[in-house]
Design an enzyme around this catalytic site. Structure first.
Site, short mmCIF file in Angstrom:
data_model
loop_
_atom_site.label_atom_id
_atom_site.label_comp_id
_atom_site.label_asym_id
_atom_site.label_seq_id
_atom_site.Cartn_x
_atom_site.Cartn_y
_atom_site.Cartn_z
N PHE A 1 0.81 -1.22 0.00
CA PHE A 1 0.00 0.00 0.00
C PHE A 1 0.84 1.27 0.00
O PHE A 1 0.38 2.33 0.41
CB PHE A 1 -0.98 0.01 1.18
N THR B 1 -1.27 -8.03 -6.20
CA THR B 1 -2.17 -7.41 -7.16
C THR B 1 -2.51 -8.32 -8.33
O THR B 1 -3.50 -8.09 -9.02
CB THR B 1 -1.50 -6.14 -7.71
N GLY C 1 2.26 0.17 -12.50
CA GLY C 1 3.00 -1.07 -12.75
C GLY C 1 2.68 -1.70 -14.10
O GLY C 1 3.56 -1.85 -14.96
N ILE D 1 -9.50 -3.81 -19.50
CA ILE D 1 -9.19 -4.59 -18.30
C ILE D 1 -8.37 -5.82 -18.70
O ILE D 1 -8.81 -6.63 -19.51
CB ILE D 1 -10.49 -4.99 -17.58
N THR E 1 -8.69 -10.50 -11.37
CA THR E 1 -7.75 -9.82 -10.47
C THR E 1 -8.08 -8.33 -10.36
O THR E 1 -7.90 -7.72 -9.31
CB THR E 1 -6.29 -10.02 -10.94
N GLY F 1 -4.52 2.59 -14.95
CA GLY F 1 -4.23 2.07 -13.61
C GLY F 1 -5.49 1.85 -12.80
O GLY F 1 -6.44 2.63 -12.88
N GLU G 1 -5.39 2.21 -7.30
CA GLU G 1 -5.60 3.25 -6.27
C GLU G 1 -6.91 4.01 -6.43
O GLU G 1 -7.50 4.46 -5.46
CB GLU G 1 -4.41 4.20 -6.27
MO1 MOS Z 1 1.33 3.32 -4.12
S1 MOS Z 1 0.61 4.29 -2.44
O1 MOS Z 1 1.71 4.62 -5.18
O2 MOS Z 1 2.63 2.44 -3.61
#
Ligand code: MOS
Length: 708
Positions: free
Chosen positions: A246, A476, A517, A599, A604, A672, A675
């Protein structure tokens, strides 16, 4: 942007390839790496909040049978690089916050190490400390920039200005038909991933290997090498599985540096170090509390004429760190007159760090709560009010959005949730003692790529391909989704892809952070696949796989990144009920609809979205790190006192996505998702609580004392 055409694997709800390992307990996390002749490290932590160490007595600890070394700033190997106080462990006797690492005991067992640590005596010269954030402090300062990370953040430094202004916000407010001026506060939170921060450091010959719970093996290896003055080739960091992070395992690598330093002093013995849950409350970062003033003006038709967002946060005295708390307000709604500011207090506290949706998690609570209040003041439905203020392009930069299907998220969410019919009056629905209400808020988070990743692909036997990149799977689904991207990029099946990640010996990768990522690593893999096809085509025989052929390709620049504003969007709807007598809040339903581009894996992805919404619920109602101003520590530093939403706290949580390809973000057309899902949830819940009770809570978390 040249997107992938074939999508046989992308879009499939594949099970996690690492699932069987995890449910059978055989996935090896950092602390479980098999090392012979291991020893254990137990840290010493500062017992004052500010001052310096004036005396060290380690004789009793060193005399304990089984103790191999006692390290403090007096005898620690000197660091080669100490520019960043978060990494410069045991560098001096200065104490910047209570709980700071000031020493370590290394012993044959963890019990001996812990016992001996209690025998070390440290004398201090204290100075008065100050750990309380207030809006009326006269020492608030303007940060260098409002970024995910302040100075020293390296790859996460993105240099957004601290303040922005457009038009004349005061004039826009003065001439508005409807005005709002309200202050919202958010609490300090700690990340608390299930797996604690852990490192096993082991020297063999001239090589340091660190099994480390980290969001980025490449970056962690670089940091350790720099701090210890080693050649980067001498440090290898391995993290095939990470039990959550996180944000807390991105940058503050002091635990890894300390383990590596200790391994230098007990040559040949691997050093194992894990933080306890309580230690994580002072040594693993946290989300800064905020104080935010929002001012809105609207004309009689419910169109915003002015938006102002002034945010205050805190950072450690030793290191500036600024989160873009008000940056969401720069891109969210149309209005001709606007301004955003960031101000900070430097306190005697541990360094805060990014925590899932840094900036937006706090900022969108304030902005979206204010939007609900303003919709009511304008006599408009909150969904309609937002649609009315949807911008045609980025309101400050005027760049077009790469894709922005926010209105579709609102409409689809309203339909799935059953938003209408809704009596806007508060306290209109009840079920016995339970007052019932509904609320809505929108979600947003930047969808970006970080340069610095590269991928290698090697043609193996039997039509198999080995795809290598030092990416991280922090829970993730990276193991699965990167294999899907590689399969489509190579035009083969997922079974033909052998993925290698989580090892700094592989081609470099940026960290699992900022929801970047998949965009970053996936783009590198697609580039490598294209390069491999070109290589094979150039060989005699044409485009047939030739065993042993290997290519490496960096993530290419995306020229569209400068031409478009790239963000993920969503809309979240909450139904709550509040016990009229006790103030207890229960969230019965949460429905989220997200515009996250294409997606990669719906299974996931859905897990991430539901997880984020749960974390948003937890921010709204439960999580709260309470600092004691007298001593400067977090009082409720364990799971008895720090409550995180569990199954019993969450009713029905549903997450959906529009699944429309973004033509500009990356070759996969994805955005992304990690978040955006915990952004806006708290505002939706707070607005539902208002609808149920008539009480507007502007201070998170919404605990029952605020409703009585
Ligand atoms: Mo995330 S809070 O950008 O690792």
């Amino acid at each position: 942007m040249n997107t992938i055409v074939t999508t046989r694997a992308i879009g499939m709800p594949l099970d996690r390839v690492d699932g069987p390992l995890k449910v059978t307990g055989t996935a090896r996390y950092a602390f479980e790496a098999l090392v012979d002749r291991r020893v254990y490290l137990y840290p010493l932590q500062a017992a004052i909040a500010a001052g310096r160490i004036t005396g060290v007595d380690t004789r009793a600890a060193r005399g304990e049978p089984g103790v191999l070394a006692v390290l403090t700033h007096e005898n620690a190997p000197p660091l080669a690089w100490a520019a960043d106080p978060e990494v410069a462990v045991l560098y001096s006797g200065e104490v910047a916050f209570r709980g700071q690492l000031v020493g370590a005991v290394v012993a044959e067992t963890s019990e001996i190490a812990r016992h001996a640590a209690g025998l070390v005596t440290l004398d201090y010269q204290e100075r008065a400390h100050d750990v309380v954030l207030r809006a009326d402090r006269d020492d608030l300062h303007k940060p260098v920039n409002a970024a995910f990370f302040g100075a020293g953040g390296g790859e996460l430094q993105n240099g957004m200005p601290a303040d922005t202004a457009l038009g004349d916000v005061e004039a826009g407010l003065a001439s508005a038909a409807v005005r709002l001026d309200a202050t919202y506060t958010t609490q300090m939170c700690h990340h608390n991933p299930m797996e604690p921060h852990t490192a096993i450091a082991t020297w063999t010959d001239d090589m340091l290997t660190v099994y480390c719970s980290t969001q980025g093996v490449t970056r962690t290896a670089e940091l350790i090498a720099r701090a210890l003055g080693l050649d980067p080739q001498q440090v290898r960091v391995i993290a095939p599985h990470v039990g959550g992070a996180f944000g807390s395992k991105l940058y503050p690598a002091a635990y890894a540096v300390l383990a590596a330093m200790a391994a230098q002093t007990v040559a040949g013995r691997p050093v194992k170090f894990t933080l306890t849950r309580q230690q994580m409350f002072s040594l693993a970062g946290y989300r800064s509390p905020t104080i935010q003033r929002i001012r809105l003006g609207a004309d009689a038709g419910g169109h915003l004429t002015a938006i102002a967002h002034d945010a205050i946060g805190q950072h450690a005295r030793t290191k500036e760190y600024a989160e873009g708390v008000a940056t969401c307000t720069r891109m969210m709604y149309a209005a001709p007159n606007r301004r955003t500011t960031h101000r900070l207090a430097a306190l005697d506290v541990p360094p805060p760090t990014i925590m899932r949706a840094p900036g937006e998690a706090q900022g969108m609570f304030a902005l979206e709560s204010a939007m609900d209040e303003m919709a009511i003041a304008c006599g408009l439905d909150p969904v309609e009010f937002r649609i009315r203020n949807e911008p045609a392009a980025h309101p400050e930069s005027s760049l077009p959005f790469s894709s922005r299907n926010l209105i579709a998220c609102l409409r689809e969410g309203a339909r799935r949730f059953g938003w209408q019919p809704r009596d806007p009056a508060p306290r209109a629905r009840r079920d016995g003692r339970w007052l019932t209400g509904t609320g809505v808020a929108v979600s947003t988070y930047p969808s970006i790529q970080y340069p610095g990743s590269a991928a290698a692909i090697r043609v193996g036997p039997d039509g198999r391909y080995t795809v290598s990149i030092a990416a991280a799977d922090i829970g993730t689904g990276t193991w699965t989704t990167l294999a899907q991207i590689a399969a489509d990029a190579l035009d083969v099946t997922v079974e033909q892809v052998q993925l290698q990640i989580g090892d700094s010996a592989l081609p470099p990768a940026t960290s699992a952070a900022a929801s970047a990522g998949i965009s970053s690593w996936g783009s590198a893999i697609v580039a490598a696949a294209r390069r491999l096809h070109a290589r094979l085509e150039s060989l005699p025989g044409g485009n047939v796989p030739v065993e042993g052929v290997e290519v490496t390709a960096p993530m290419p620049d995306n020229p569209d990144a400068a031409r478009y504003a790239m963000h993920t969007f969503g809309a979240q709807f909450a139904e709550v009920r509040v016990d009229e007598d006790t103030g207890e809040v229960r969230v019965r339903r949460l429905t989220g609809v997200f515009d996250a581009g294409r997606i990669i894996n719906p299974k996931t992805a859905r897990s991430q979205l539901i997880g984020g919404m749960t974390q948003g619920l937890s921010l709204a109602l439960h999580e709260h790190s309470v600092a004691d101003p007298r001593f400067g520590h977090v009082v409720n530093h364990d799971f008895a006192g720090y409550h995180i939403a569990s199954n019993a706290d969450t009713g029905s949580i549903e997450a959906y996505f529009l699944d429309e390809e973004d033509p500009h973000t990356n070759p996969m057309g994805s955005k992304g998702i990690g978040e955006v899902c915990c952004v806006g949830t708290a505002a939706a819940i707070a607005s539902a609580v208002y609808h149920a009770t008539g009480l507007r809570v502007r201070d998170l978390p919404i605990t029952l004392d605020k409703l009585l």
